[in-house]
Design a protein around this motif. Structure first.
Motif, short mmCIF file in Angstrom:
data_model
loop_
_atom_site.label_atom_id
_atom_site.label_comp_id
_atom_site.label_asym_id
_atom_site.label_seq_id
_atom_site.Cartn_x
_atom_site.Cartn_y
_atom_site.Cartn_z
N SER A 155 0.83 -1.21 0.00
CA SER A 155 0.00 0.00 0.00
C SER A 155 0.86 1.25 0.00
CB SER A 155 -0.96 0.00 1.20
OG SER A 155 -0.24 0.07 2.42
N ALA A 156 1.98 1.22 0.76
CA ALA A 156 2.87 2.38 0.81
C ALA A 156 3.56 2.59 -0.53
CB ALA A 156 3.90 2.20 1.92
N VAL A 157 4.07 1.51 -1.11
CA VAL A 157 4.77 1.61 -2.40
C VAL A 157 3.80 2.05 -3.49
CG1 VAL A 157 5.97 0.30 -4.19
CG2 VAL A 157 6.55 -0.06 -1.78
N ASP A 158 2.62 1.47 -3.51
CA ASP A 158 1.65 1.74 -4.56
C ASP A 158 1.20 3.20 -4.55
OD1 ASP A 158 -0.08 0.71 -6.71
OD2 ASP A 158 -1.71 1.22 -5.35
N ALA A 164 2.14 6.27 -13.88
CA ALA A 164 1.14 7.01 -14.66
C ALA A 164 -0.13 7.32 -13.87
CB ALA A 164 0.80 6.23 -15.93
N SER A 165 -0.55 6.40 -13.00
CA SER A 165 -1.82 6.58 -12.30
C SER A 165 -1.70 7.43 -11.04
CB SER A 165 -2.41 5.22 -11.95
OG SER A 165 -1.52 4.49 -11.12
N ARG A 170 4.03 11.51 -9.36
CA ARG A 170 4.55 11.82 -10.69
C ARG A 170 4.97 13.29 -10.79
NH1 ARG A 170 0.34 10.73 -13.29
NH2 ARG A 170 -0.26 12.76 -14.12
N TYR A 171 4.11 14.18 -10.31
CA TYR A 171 4.45 15.61 -10.34
C TYR A 171 5.66 15.89 -9.44
CZ TYR A 171 4.19 20.65 -10.00
OH TYR A 171 4.52 21.98 -10.04
N PHE A 172 5.67 15.28 -8.26
CA PHE A 172 6.75 15.49 -7.30
C PHE A 172 8.09 15.08 -7.90
CE2 PHE A 172 9.30 13.72 -3.71
CZ PHE A 172 9.54 14.91 -3.03
N VAL A 173 8.15 13.92 -8.52
CA VAL A 173 9.39 13.42 -9.08
C VAL A 173 9.87 14.28 -10.25
CG1 VAL A 173 10.40 11.49 -10.37
CG2 VAL A 173 9.08 11.06 -8.30
N GLN A 174 8.94 14.76 -11.05
CA GLN A 174 9.31 15.54 -12.24
C GLN A 174 9.72 16.98 -11.91
OE1 GLN A 174 5.83 15.16 -14.70
NE2 GLN A 174 6.36 13.09 -15.40
N ASN A 175 9.21 17.52 -10.80
CA ASN A 175 9.38 18.96 -10.56
C ASN A 175 10.04 19.34 -9.24
OD1 ASN A 175 7.62 20.20 -12.90
ND2 ASN A 175 6.41 18.53 -12.04
N CYS A 176 10.19 18.40 -8.32
CA CYS A 176 10.62 18.74 -6.96
C CYS A 176 11.84 17.92 -6.53
CB CYS A 176 9.48 18.52 -5.98
SG CYS A 176 7.94 19.38 -6.44
N GLU A 177 12.51 18.41 -5.49
CA GLU A 177 13.69 17.73 -4.97
C GLU A 177 13.65 17.53 -3.46
OE1 GLU A 177 16.06 16.29 -6.66
OE2 GLU A 177 15.29 16.97 -8.59
N ARG A 178 13.09 18.51 -2.70
CA ARG A 178 13.17 18.46 -1.25
C ARG A 178 11.82 18.72 -0.60
NH1 ARG A 178 19.02 21.27 0.32
NH2 ARG A 178 20.28 19.73 -0.83
N LEU A 179 11.42 17.80 0.27
CA LEU A 179 10.13 17.88 0.96
C LEU A 179 10.36 18.15 2.44
CD1 LEU A 179 7.11 15.50 0.52
CD2 LEU A 179 7.98 15.98 2.80
N LEU A 180 9.66 19.13 2.98
CA LEU A 180 9.73 19.46 4.40
C LEU A 180 8.77 18.56 5.17
CD1 LEU A 180 11.00 21.90 6.26
CD2 LEU A 180 8.61 22.59 6.36
#
Length: 282
Positions: A155-158, A164-165, A170-180
């Motif tokens: 469930s965590a991995v999915d 694509a789904s 998908r947005y995070f990986v394409q546009n971001c690097e660091r999460l607070l």
């Protein structure tokens, strides 16, 4: 499973975790997690055993979080500020085999692990199944007795792996690097954010309580660590939105996540017009 997905970053020297002045690469974090897993196995921990992480917000928490999973165990973290009676009741219910604190994590990470033991950890990771649990999360207990909810590796991995789904990963990986990572470590959201970063080769930034104290201190933290992704609850957004420092903060980030509580159409509209590049409700 979470350990299997993180394996791809074993040799990476990219930053996995930032805590104050400390920087941990993926290679460092995975190495420490393996040491912790080996020490846990030496102490008798086996697949499916429950381990309480009694560790304050720090790099040691993430080390222990991952090390527990490398050992095939199930990690449990309680909410900040829970009274002793709730903690004792939850501990009785989940029947932990071990409680880990900061001193134990430091001791484990200082150990030397023979090659044959490291090999056994790899075998154990290979034996894990997606349906196996990795975590028990307790509800806050605000409406009665806290309930323990079991989360599986799959469930965590999915939910957090970019595909694509999955619009958010998908947005995070394409546009971001660091999460607070600013929420309580006892919330399921904290594990979601840890997986979102570690499974996609991105960086977790752990702020101090002082960093989170005011919009101005939060804005300074985001600037200092070059954070581009934050989570803000709707109520905190409405509380902070008139503060100039908060408006400046929102202009610096690429992705605003919001959730964890009921969301009104009014608050959602304000967030979408806040100046962030992207807003995703979770």
């Amino acid at each position: 499973t979470i350990p299997k997905m993180i394996e791809q970053y074993r040799a990476s020297t990219a930053p996995a975790l930032i805590w104050g002045e400390e920087r941990l690469t993926f290679r460092d974090l995975i190495g420490d997690a393996e040491k912790i897993a080996c020490c846990l196995r030496r102490s008798g921990i086996r697949k499916g055993d429950r381990i309480i992480l009694s560790i304050k917000r720090s790099s040691d928490y993430v080390r222990a979080w991952l090390g527990t999973l490398f050992a095939g165990a199930v990690q449990v973290t309680f909410h900040d500020g829970w009274p002793d009676q709730l903690i004792q009741a939850a501990m009785h219910e989940c029947s932990p085999s071990l409680v880990i604190d900061e001193a134990m994590v430091q001791s484990f990470c200082a150990c030397r692990i023979p090659d044959e033991e490291a090999g056994r950890i790899s075998e154990m990771i290979d034996a894990l199944q997606g349906s196996d649990p990795f975590q028990i999360v307790y509800t806050s207990g605000s409406t009665g007795k806290p309930k323990g909810v079991v989360n599986s590796h799959f469930s965590a991995v999915d939910r957090t792996l970019a595909k694509a789904s999955n619009r958010l990963p998908r947005y995070f990986v394409q546009n971001c690097e660091r999460l607070l990572l600013d929420c309580s470590l006892g919330f399921v959201l904290s594990s979601y954010c840890i997986c979102l970063c570690l499974l996609n080769g991105k960086t977790i930034v752990l702020p101090s309580q002082e960093d989170l104290r005011t919009p101005a201190s939060l804005e300074a933290c985001i600037r200092r660590y070059h954070v581009d992704t934050i989570h803000v609850s709707p109520s905190r957004f409405l509380q902070y939105r008139a503060d100039p420092a908060f408006a400046q903060l929102l202009g610096q980030i690429r992705l605003l996540l919001s959730g964890s509580e009921p969301l009104s159409e009014y608050a959602a509209g304000l967030m979408c017009r806040s100046g962030c590049q992207e807003v995703i409700f979770i």
